[in-house]
Scaffold this motif. Structure first.
Motif, PDB file in Angstrom:
ATOM      1  N   THR A  55      -1.454   1.583  -8.366  1.00  0.00           N
ATOM      2  CA  THR A  55      -2.363   2.457  -7.287  1.00  0.00           C
ATOM      3  C   THR A  55      -1.733   3.754  -7.128  1.00  0.00           C
ATOM      4  O   THR A  55      -2.252   4.976  -7.128  1.00  0.00           O
ATOM      5  CB  THR A  55      -2.682   1.716  -5.562  1.00  0.00           C
ATOM      6  N   LYS A  84      -2.139   7.568  -8.803  1.00  0.00           N
ATOM      7  CA  LYS A  84      -2.632   9.026  -7.814  1.00  0.00           C
ATOM      8  C   LYS A  84      -0.967  10.007  -8.155  1.00  0.00           C
ATOM      9  O   LYS A  84      -1.634  11.298  -8.398  1.00  0.00           O
ATOM     10  CB  LYS A  84      -1.521   8.354  -6.480  1.00  0.00           C
ATOM     11  N   SER A 116       1.044  -1.001   0.086  1.00  0.00           N
ATOM     12  CA  SER A 116       0.044   0.448  -0.034  1.00  0.00           C
ATOM     13  C   SER A 116       0.432   1.292  -0.282  1.00  0.00           C
ATOM     14  O   SER A 116       0.088   2.270  -0.101  1.00  0.00           O
ATOM     15  CB  SER A 116      -0.912   0.024   1.195  1.00  0.00           C
ATOM     16  N   THR A 137      -0.695  -4.264  -8.267  1.00  0.00           N
ATOM     17  CA  THR A 137      -1.282  -3.508  -7.619  1.00  0.00           C
ATOM     18  C   THR A 137      -1.211  -2.191  -6.651  1.00  0.00           C
ATOM     19  O   THR A 137      -1.444  -1.125  -7.262  1.00  0.00           O
ATOM     20  CB  THR A 137      -3.100  -4.252  -6.601  1.00  0.00           C
TER      21      THR A 137
END
Length: 336
Positions: free
Chosen positions: A235, A239, A188, A231
């Motif tokens: 991501t 952004k 993340s 992923t």
């Protein structure tokens, strides 16, 4: 365009007033391994530093460690063939020959090699202070630039900008790198402050480099990692793509690693398999006519190489696709 005589000087024609944080910048993970490593271990690049610069790479991941009273470049416990000073000499040569370009050097103390030698900080500070005093004869300015979040292309021409993980030491009259702490290997990613002498900046990072870091793969089962890694890459790309359109994200910096290895041990083939998974996905994703915006700094493995070992790594496609992206959207200028 890239030619064999002048190189891919894609920064030179850009407007001086464009914020560097708005650019799409191709970079190399463990950049110095392309020139060779001890016993050919820890290899993540096929091209030499010279060849990387020639094809348009402008961000270089360098891992200095203490060896005696000097610094050498390493990848983990593996030494490359370069001392720090040798690479800086190459960088100075590139920028004296191509003063319209600039280089971003991302540095990390490779403490696995030198057992966390306490002298690293003082040696590095001395190296940077010495380099700051050297003048590029083509620009009549220092070869180095102090970090600030709103740096422009004009501010950096002919210079090296250093961004350093876990760097907190500053002198009032010494060089200022873009220092940051809080690096994460989570898929993340993380959002960290970049410290300068005056106004601090913000940087988004994605560096999930192995199944051991993705939080979901179990021992002896690494099958989830490729999807999780992609992923994470996607991501942060999505952004970063908004940096030129969202006023609240102006001068937000981004470092996105497509690099990594697929197994529990960092073998060269593990890096190759990860590159084969992700380089082609990156190329297809940002090469579309609908994807438009900054990629930030993208650190990749095996740039410039279509194959490495027995793997098709598609590293020949990605650097130019990232470079071309700078001409697909209008980047914000200083004062806008």
């Amino acid at each position: 365009p890239s030619t064999s005589t002048v190189g891919n000087n894609w920064i030179t024609p850009l407007d001086d007033n464009i914020y560097v944080s708005q650019l799409s910048i191709p970079g190399t993970h463990d950049a110095a391994t392309g020139d060779g490593t001890t016993y050919s271990l820890g290899k993540t690049q096929e091209l030499t530093l010279d060849q990387q610069f020639e094809i348009g790479i402008r961000a270089f991941d360098l891992r200095p460690a203490v060896s005696g009273s000097d610094l050498i470049l390493c990848h983990g416990v593996v030494a490359t063939k370069f001392a720090w000073d040798q690479v800086m000499e190459r960088f100075k040569y590139y920028l004296s020959e191509h003063p319209g370009e600039f280089i971003i050097a991302l540095i990390r103390h490779e403490d696995e090699y030198d057992n966390n030698n306490a002298n690293w900080g003082s040696i590095m500070q001395g190296k940077l202070e010495s380099l700051k005093a050297v003048i590029n004869p083509k620009t009549n300015e220092s070869y180095t630039a102090d970090f600030k979040p709103d740096l422009t292309v004009g501010d950096l021409r002919g210079k090296i900008l250093f961004l350093c993980r876990d760097w907190t030491k500053y002198n009032d009259d010494g060089p200022v790198v873009g220092g940051y702490t809080g690096w994460s290997h989570s898929p993340s990613g993380s959002e960290v402050s970049i410290y300068s002498r005056t106004v601090n900046g913000t940087m988004n990072i994605q560096d999930c480099y192995a199944p051991s870091e993705d939080g979901q793969s179990k021992i002896y089962n690494t099958s989830k990692f490729p999807e999780i890694k992609w992923t994470g890459i996607k991501t942060l790309l999505d952004k970063s793509m908004t940096f030129h359109t969202d006023p609240t994200l102006i001068n937000r910096w981004s470092v996105n690693h497509t690099s990594g290895y697929v197994n529990w041990i960092s073998t060269t083939n593990g890096y190759r398999e990860n590159a084969a998974n992700n380089n082609i996905k990156l190329y297809n994703y940002i090469n579309s006519t609908t994807w438009c915006g900054s990629t930030g700094i993208v650190l990749m493995d095996f740039v410039g190489a279509h194959t490495s070992g027995s793997y098709t790594v598609y590293g020949d496609l990605c650097p130019q696709a990232i470079i071309d992206n700078n001409y697909k959207y209008r980047m914000r200028r200083k004062g806008e």
